[in-house]
Scaffold this motif. Structure first.
Motif, mmCIF file in Angstrom:
data_model
loop_
_atom_site.group_PDB
_atom_site.id
_atom_site.type_symbol
_atom_site.label_atom_id
_atom_site.label_comp_id
_atom_site.label_asym_id
_atom_site.label_seq_id
_atom_site.Cartn_x
_atom_site.Cartn_y
_atom_site.Cartn_z
ATOM 1 N N CYS A 159 -59.833 68.338 99.423
ATOM 2 C CA CYS A 159 -59.489 69.404 98.735
ATOM 3 C C CYS A 159 -58.215 69.285 97.895
ATOM 4 O O CYS A 159 -57.835 69.788 96.723
ATOM 5 C CB CYS A 159 -59.607 70.550 99.698
ATOM 6 S SG CYS A 159 -59.663 72.205 98.863
ATOM 7 N N PHE A 160 -57.193 69.000 98.704
ATOM 8 C CA PHE A 160 -55.688 69.283 98.063
ATOM 9 C C PHE A 160 -55.584 67.838 97.016
ATOM 10 O O PHE A 160 -54.793 68.088 95.976
ATOM 11 C CB PHE A 160 -54.587 68.944 99.179
ATOM 12 C CG PHE A 160 -53.528 69.310 98.752
ATOM 13 C CD1 PHE A 160 -53.113 70.677 98.530
ATOM 14 C CD2 PHE A 160 -52.321 68.372 98.587
ATOM 15 C CE1 PHE A 160 -51.859 71.238 97.811
ATOM 16 C CE2 PHE A 160 -51.013 68.891 98.125
ATOM 17 C CZ PHE A 160 -50.760 70.041 97.721
ATOM 18 N N ASP A 161 -56.254 66.690 97.618
ATOM 19 C CA ASP A 161 -56.080 65.730 96.383
ATOM 20 C C ASP A 161 -56.660 66.013 95.179
ATOM 21 O O ASP A 161 -56.079 65.760 93.943
ATOM 22 C CB ASP A 161 -56.768 64.316 96.797
ATOM 23 C CG ASP A 161 -56.747 63.283 95.828
ATOM 24 O OD1 ASP A 161 -55.321 62.808 95.569
ATOM 25 O OD2 ASP A 161 -57.651 62.724 95.464
ATOM 26 N N MET A 162 -57.836 66.919 95.270
ATOM 27 C CA MET A 162 -58.349 67.548 93.753
ATOM 28 C C MET A 162 -57.574 68.535 93.238
ATOM 29 O O MET A 162 -57.319 68.510 91.933
ATOM 30 C CB MET A 162 -59.760 68.097 94.163
ATOM 31 C CG MET A 162 -60.431 68.345 92.780
ATOM 32 S SD MET A 162 -62.048 69.026 93.113
ATOM 33 C CE MET A 162 -61.806 70.645 94.023
ATOM 34 N N VAL A 163 -56.619 69.257 93.862
ATOM 35 C CA VAL A 163 -55.818 70.303 93.409
ATOM 36 C C VAL A 163 -54.752 69.517 92.933
ATOM 37 O O VAL A 163 -54.464 69.947 91.687
ATOM 38 C CB VAL A 163 -55.365 71.152 94.646
ATOM 39 C CG1 VAL A 163 -54.055 72.143 94.408
ATOM 40 C CG2 VAL A 163 -56.382 72.083 95.092
ATOM 41 N N VAL A 164 -54.236 68.570 93.409
ATOM 42 C CA VAL A 164 -53.296 67.858 92.623
ATOM 43 C C VAL A 164 -53.644 67.052 91.318
ATOM 44 O O VAL A 164 -52.841 67.035 90.457
ATOM 45 C CB VAL A 164 -52.543 66.747 93.612
ATOM 46 C CG1 VAL A 164 -51.563 65.699 92.971
ATOM 47 C CG2 VAL A 164 -51.940 67.437 94.731
#
Length: 207
Positions: A159-164
């Motif tokens: 999730c956070f990797d996609m956000v970044v």
């Protein structure tokens, strides 16, 4: 001599068509609840066979992008966040969806960080990066692994990797120095951790 083979992943037709349909929905700004064109029309628009369109639609139904209603047709749906469907078909989320992913990521991060701090797990590793958001990605991932929180580990990273990757975070000035978060965690300072995490949550309104 025994032969060795290297397998190369090749996108199958229905995966490519699923991606094309998702891109069509995005390009046409079709909101959730909008009826999708019939299979014949889509096959003409995308220049693919009706069977490929049918398979592509089925993939998007499984991922939650589409919803089939018996006797009515197929409609655009709002995919559930936890499945990370955008990641699976390589399509970036809309700005509104991106904010939802950011918010969801911070909820996961808060749970992991506060639990780790409560258990007195000191953190002394380096992420190998000077970027605040990359440090955040590694920090929460490492803490979740130490807590043996397998579900949190995978979901957080995806999730956070996609956000970044898809959002404006890398171009933004972080709201505080990352070392402050590590220090508060290592001191098990819950009020300070909540203060810093709240500042991260408020940061979304400036993006």
């Amino acid at each position: 001599m025994k032969k060795t083979y290297t397998l190369t992943a090749v996108a199958r037709t229905f995966e490519q068509v699923a991606r094309q349909i998702a891109q069509y929905i995005e390009a046409q700004h079709l909101a959730p609840g909008t009826k999708l064109p019939a299979e014949r029309a889509l096959s003409e628009i995308l220049q693919v066979s009706r069977s490929s369109v049918r398979e592509g639609i089925r993939v998007l139904e499984i991922l939650g992008f589409l919803e089939a209603k018996h006797g009515e047709g197929t409609f655009v749906a709002l995919p559930p966040l936890c499945l990370l469907p955008h990641r699976m078909i390589g399509l970036g989320p809309s700005p509104a969806e991106w904010r939802d992913y950011y918010d969801f990521s911070l909820l996961l991060a808060r749970q992991v960080i506060l639990l780790s701090a409560a258990r007195g797990n000191a953190y002394d590793q380096s992420s190998g990066s000077d970027n605040f958001w990359q440090c955040m990605l590694v920090f929460v991932y490492d803490l979740a692994e130490r807590l043996d929180a397998t579900r949190h580990t995978g979901l957080w990273y995806e999730c956070f990797d996609m956000v970044v990757q898809y959002g404006p975070l890398l171009q933004q000035e972080p709201p505080f120095a990352f070392q402050e978060l590590i220090d508060a965690h290592n001191a098990s300072d819950r009020p300070r951790l909540n203060e810093l995490l709240n500042r991260l949550a408020c940061n979304i309104y400036h993006l």
